[in-house]
Enzyme design. Structure first.
Site, PDB file in Angstrom:
ATOM      1  N   LYS A 288     131.628   1.252 -28.340  1.00 57.48           N
ATOM      2  CA  LYS A 288     131.698   2.882 -28.100  1.00 57.48           C
ATOM      3  C   LYS A 288     133.168   3.390 -28.625  1.00 57.48           C
ATOM      4  O   LYS A 288     134.252   2.890 -28.516  1.00 57.48           O
ATOM      5  CB  LYS A 288     131.572   2.936 -26.584  1.00 57.48           C
ATOM      6  CG  LYS A 288     131.148   4.280 -26.265  1.00 57.48           C
ATOM      7  CD  LYS A 288     130.678   3.961 -24.738  1.00 57.48           C
ATOM      8  CE  LYS A 288     130.316   5.300 -24.232  1.00 57.48           C
ATOM      9  NZ  LYS A 288     129.656   5.360 -23.004  1.00 57.48           N
ATOM     10  N   GLU A 377     119.038   4.709  -9.441  1.00 54.24           N
ATOM     11  CA  GLU A 377     119.250   5.579  -8.321  1.00 54.24           C
ATOM     12  C   GLU A 377     118.234   4.960  -7.254  1.00 54.24           C
ATOM     13  O   GLU A 377     118.674   5.150  -5.862  1.00 54.24           O
ATOM     14  CB  GLU A 377     118.879   6.759  -8.715  1.00 54.24           C
ATOM     15  CG  GLU A 377     119.896   7.585  -9.492  1.00 54.24           C
ATOM     16  CD  GLU A 377     119.901   7.155 -10.948  1.00 54.24           C
ATOM     17  OE1 GLU A 377     118.926   6.444 -11.383  1.00 54.24           O
ATOM     18  OE2 GLU A 377     121.086   7.615 -11.862  1.00 54.24           O
ATOM     19  N   ARG A 405     115.169  10.932  -9.280  1.00 54.79           N
ATOM     20  CA  ARG A 405     114.570   9.598  -9.387  1.00 54.79           C
ATOM     21  C   ARG A 405     114.238   8.723  -8.120  1.00 54.79           C
ATOM     22  O   ARG A 405     113.482   7.775  -8.083  1.00 54.79           O
ATOM     23  CB  ARG A 405     115.628   8.680 -10.180  1.00 54.79           C
ATOM     24  CG  ARG A 405     115.886   9.009 -11.725  1.00 54.79           C
ATOM     25  CD  ARG A 405     114.758   8.265 -12.335  1.00 54.79           C
ATOM     26  NE  ARG A 405     114.652   8.554 -13.659  1.00 54.79           N
ATOM     27  CZ  ARG A 405     115.259   8.295 -14.739  1.00 54.79           C
ATOM     28  NH1 ARG A 405     115.970   7.209 -14.320  1.00 54.79           N
ATOM     29  NH2 ARG A 405     114.840   8.498 -15.762  1.00 54.79           N
TER      30      ARG A 405
HETATM   31  C1  LIG Z   1     119.069   8.813 -14.520  1.00 55.03           C
HETATM   32  C2  LIG Z   1     120.435   8.743 -15.123  1.00 55.03           C
HETATM   33  N1  LIG Z   1     121.324   8.250 -14.322  1.00 55.03           N
HETATM   34  C3  LIG Z   1     122.527   8.444 -14.751  1.00 55.03           C
HETATM   35  C4  LIG Z   1     122.867   9.001 -15.799  1.00 55.03           C
HETATM   36  C5  LIG Z   1     124.401   9.220 -16.484  1.00 55.03           C
HETATM   37  N2  LIG Z   1     124.603   8.674 -17.640  1.00 55.03           N
HETATM   38  C6  LIG Z   1     124.745   9.355 -18.843  1.00 55.03           C
HETATM   39  S1  LIG Z   1     125.104   8.108 -20.248  1.00 55.03           S
HETATM   40  C7  LIG Z   1     125.174   7.028 -19.069  1.00 55.03           C
HETATM   41  C8  LIG Z   1     125.409   5.534 -19.460  1.00 55.03           C
HETATM   42  C9  LIG Z   1     124.545   5.059 -20.448  1.00 55.03           C
HETATM   43  O1  LIG Z   1     125.177   3.829 -20.750  1.00 55.03           O
HETATM   44  P1  LIG Z   1     124.506   3.116 -22.216  1.00 55.03           P
HETATM   45  O2  LIG Z   1     123.092   3.184 -22.118  1.00 55.03           O
HETATM   46  O3  LIG Z   1     124.827   1.749 -22.195  1.00 55.03           O
HETATM   47  O4  LIG Z   1     124.824   4.156 -23.269  1.00 55.03           O
HETATM   48  P2  LIG Z   1     126.279   4.232 -24.024  1.00 55.03           P
HETATM   49  O5  LIG Z   1     127.117   5.428 -23.223  1.00 55.03           O
HETATM   50  O6  LIG Z   1     127.196   3.064 -23.800  1.00 55.03           O
HETATM   51  O7  LIG Z   1     125.958   4.585 -25.263  1.00 55.03           O
HETATM   52  C10 LIG Z   1     125.083   7.258 -17.536  1.00 55.03           C
HETATM   53  C11 LIG Z   1     125.141   6.579 -16.243  1.00 55.03           C
HETATM   54  C12 LIG Z   1     121.681   9.691 -16.729  1.00 55.03           C
HETATM   55  N3  LIG Z   1     122.182  10.431 -17.664  1.00 55.03           N
HETATM   56  N4  LIG Z   1     120.661   9.296 -15.940  1.00 55.03           N
END
Ligand SMILES: Cc1ncc(C[n+]2csc(CCOP(=O)(O)OP(=O)(O)O)c2C)c(N)n1
Length: 634
Positions: A288, A377, A405
């Site tokens: 990242k 969630e 959710r």
């Molecule tokens: C249902 C839901 N919960 C929380 C989030 C907030 N959120 C956005 S990106 C993220 C992290 C995602 O991690 P990953 O899939 O590993 O992607 P990366 O950012 O590491 O590329 C979170 C928790 C969301 N978008 N949707």
């Protein structure tokens, strides 16, 4: 990188142009694309680290697959800036997340290259499976479907429901697991450990190479015995690979792990995978923030950093040096620690948003009593239900839109159990630049019909503290406190705790020409509107209900006996919230009054600043002022 080094991007308006570029120059495309993201996001803030991490993957995918005919589904979509730039939106990208500009997430209404509208996590596998099945039913045998999902998003139950079903359908689907070992905060949980294990300790790779070595020996055995051994071969492959690989066990063919920053290798692998039918998963290891040192080093901060100097990585501050009011989330974060010190039943829970919700303060100070449960969630709420069933008092903080959710869990695993759980609903109301997927506008409506649930919304930071203090008193049941994104207005917010009696509202101002009834921090816009009206000699009363449920009926009787012109104001859907509650009260009690309900209309509100969106919906201070003036003068 100098502007001229981005020249290669000028030749690429869409993936067809990209395909004209020789493979040997794809690394140049990646460097230019990465620099373009850095240049753009440094002056027009948005998500950052995630898009830098998938530059090579983005280029390779559009190089190999026939988008938009082939379906490319991004999970969450916060990593899709490179995708947007390569798919005809480079010229508009400076409007990213701005009012009337392009969306910060893939959006079906914006581009045919955006196969699915996203923002919430872990939808990609299910959506892509739907597309793959549709392609099959339509006889489009050449159509490919790809889902790109992060290791964080993979922790959600929904992702596994999709994988499970894909295997059952033997669908022609490629899932790319973009594994950077991070969500917004460090990724947590058993799956994360498993992915690390697969990548680093090479349990899987060792078993895999052992199997192939063994099969190589079998190849040399005489033709007669070979038939028997072929059966053994298949059996062994199945047992050994499946036992050591979660995805193989789910009937996916697993490939990798591969270096997600080696674009040449990615192109080769994707070309091969394109021709392999059935469900398959490519495990890509990425970093990242790749290519921007500060973002590689502090990945949580650089998930969405705000404006920065692209040469030094220095954050550009607002310039206002006077003491600032806190963010509501920080009031939550600090207050929950304060309360937990006094009340040893309190437990903190966040589904993957420690920094976003400020539960990280408690996670640092009381690591045994604060849990990041992953992007989960549903689990967060049922986990809270279980803790509460054993006498603990969970403070479960969830963004309003993500709480959607966990609706059944709220009903079935908390309210119906008659247990004590406090929901701190963050980002309630219009959230601004994240747009339609993230606005927290439905919670009032979907919570109000649930029995045994108290619903409150503080007017300001001090009330947030006091509502949290009230909610942790003995046997308060399920108790929701919702507050908005961003800062309040009170600098000196750490006042001694005070009980705010459940079901009691307050009168904030006297007046006799009209009454404004509001709930939550949007009441401050109403207050500003009344200031304007009073300057012009109007007399307007203001009531803050504080509790949507139980609503203060005694106060409402007083209001309706004194006023025949009413405006309700809420930072929430106009259907089912405060305005609806007041109309039900009027109907039940035979009151007639002219009433105007202000809130989010029954249509999708896109992105912009919070103020721009309040204005669009007619409940910024000017909108409230104009509505009040028109009603008084009617
Ligand atoms: C249902 C839901 N919960 C929380 C989030 C907030 N959120 C956005 S990106 C993220 C992290 C995602 O991690 P990953 O899939 O590993 O992607 P990366 O950012 O590491 O590329 C979170 C928790 C969301 N978008 N949707």
């Amino acid at each position: 990188m100098a502007a001229s080094d981005k020249k290669i991007l000028d030749t690429i308006n869409n993936p067809n142009d990209l395909k004209q570029i020789p493979e040997s120059e794809l690394m140049d495309v990646c460097s230019a694309l990465r620099q373009e993201i850095i240049d753009q996001v440094s002056c027009n803030p948005g998500h950052f680290g995630a898009s830098l991490g998938v530059v090579e993957l983005t280029v390779a995918l559009h190089y190999v697959f026939n988008t938009p005919y082939d379906n490319l589904v991004w999970d969450v979509g916060h990593q899709a800036y490179g995708h947007k730039i390569l798919t005809e939106r480079r010229n508009q990208f400076h409007t990213n997340r701005q009012y009337k500009g392009i969306s910060g997430f893939p959006n079906r209404n914006e581009s045919e290259y955006d196969a699915f509208t996203v923002g919430h996590s872990s939808t990609s596998v299910s959506a892509a499976l739907g597309m793959a099945v549709a392609a099959h039913l339509n006889g489009e045998t050449d159509k490919k479907t790809v889902a790109v999902i992060g290791d964080g998003a993979m922790t959600a139950g929904l992702a596994f429901e999709g994988l499970n079903n894909a295997a059952a359908n033997n669908a022609d689907l490629l899932v790319i697991l973009n594994d950077n070992n991070m969500a917004i905060d460090p990724n947590v949980g058993g799956l994360n450990n498993y992915l690390l294990d697969i990548t680093t300790s090479q349990t899987y790779n060792k078993v895999k190479s052992d199997v192939w070595r063994l099969l190589g020996k079998i190849d040399k055995i005489t033709p007669n015995t070979r038939r028997i051994f072929q059966k053994v071969e298949n059996g062994m492959k199945t047992i050994l690979l499946k036992q050591s690989n979660l995805f193989e066990a789910l009937n996916f063919r697993y490939f990798g792990p591969v270096d997600g920053h080696d674009v040449d290798h990615l192109v080769k692998v994707l070309k091969d995978l394109r021709n392999i039918p059935g469900p398959k998963l490519l495990h890509c290891i990425t970093k990242k923030g790749k290519g921007f040192e500060p973002a590689e080093k502090n990945q949580t901060f650089w998930h969405a950093p705000g404006k920065f100097n692209k040469d030094t990585g220095e954050i550009i501050q607002s310039g206002n040096t006077s003491p600032q009011p806190p963010k509501f989330q920080d009031v939550f974060g600090e207050t929950v620690v304060e309360l937990a010190k006094q009340n040893d039943k309190i437990i903190g829970i966040t589904p993957a948003m420690p920094t976003g919700s400020s539960l990280n303060i408690m996670m640092e100070k009381m690591p045994d009593r604060a849990f990041d449960v992953g992007i989960a969630e549903q689990h967060a709420v049922t986990f809270a239900g279980g803790l509460a069933a054993q006498g603990k008092l969970p403070f479960c903080t969830i963004y309003s839109s993500f709480m959607q959710r966990a609706y059944d869990q709220l009903i079935h695993d908390v309210a119906l159990q008659n247990v004590n759980v406090v929901f701190c609903i963050d980002r309630g109301g219009l959230v601004g630049a994240d747009g339609a997927t993230h606005h927290g506008i439905f919670d009032f409506s979907y919570m109000r019909c649930v029995p045994n649930l108290t619903i409150a919304a503080p007017l300001n930071e001090i009330e947030l503290r006091n509502l949290m203090f009230t909610a942790q008193q003995k046997d308060m049941g399920a108790f929701s406190i919702r507050y908005p994104r961003g800062k309040g207005r009170i600098v000196d917010w750490k006042q001694p705790f005070e009980l705010l009696p459940v079901g009691k509202g307050q009168q904030l101002r006297n007046g006799n020409q009209l009454a404004i009834i509001s709930i939550g921090a949007i009441g401050m816009e109403a207050s500003d509107a009344i200031d304007l009206l009073e300057k012009e000699g109007y007399s307007v009363a203001h009531y803050d209900m504080r509790y949507l449920k139980p609503i203060d009926e005694a106060l409402l009787h007083t209001i309706f006996k004194q006023h025949d012109k009413i405006i309700t104001v809420e930072d929430a859907s106009i259907i089912g919230g405060l305005g609806t509650t007041i109309q039900e009260f009027m109907c039940d009690n035979g009151y007639t009054a002219k009433i105007k309900r202000l809130g989010v209309p029954d249509s999708w509100v896109e992105h912009g600043t919070q103020q721009e969106l309040y204005q669009e919906c007619g409940y910024d201070k000017t909108g409230i002022y104009q509505t009040a003036k028109a009603m008084i003068n009617a």
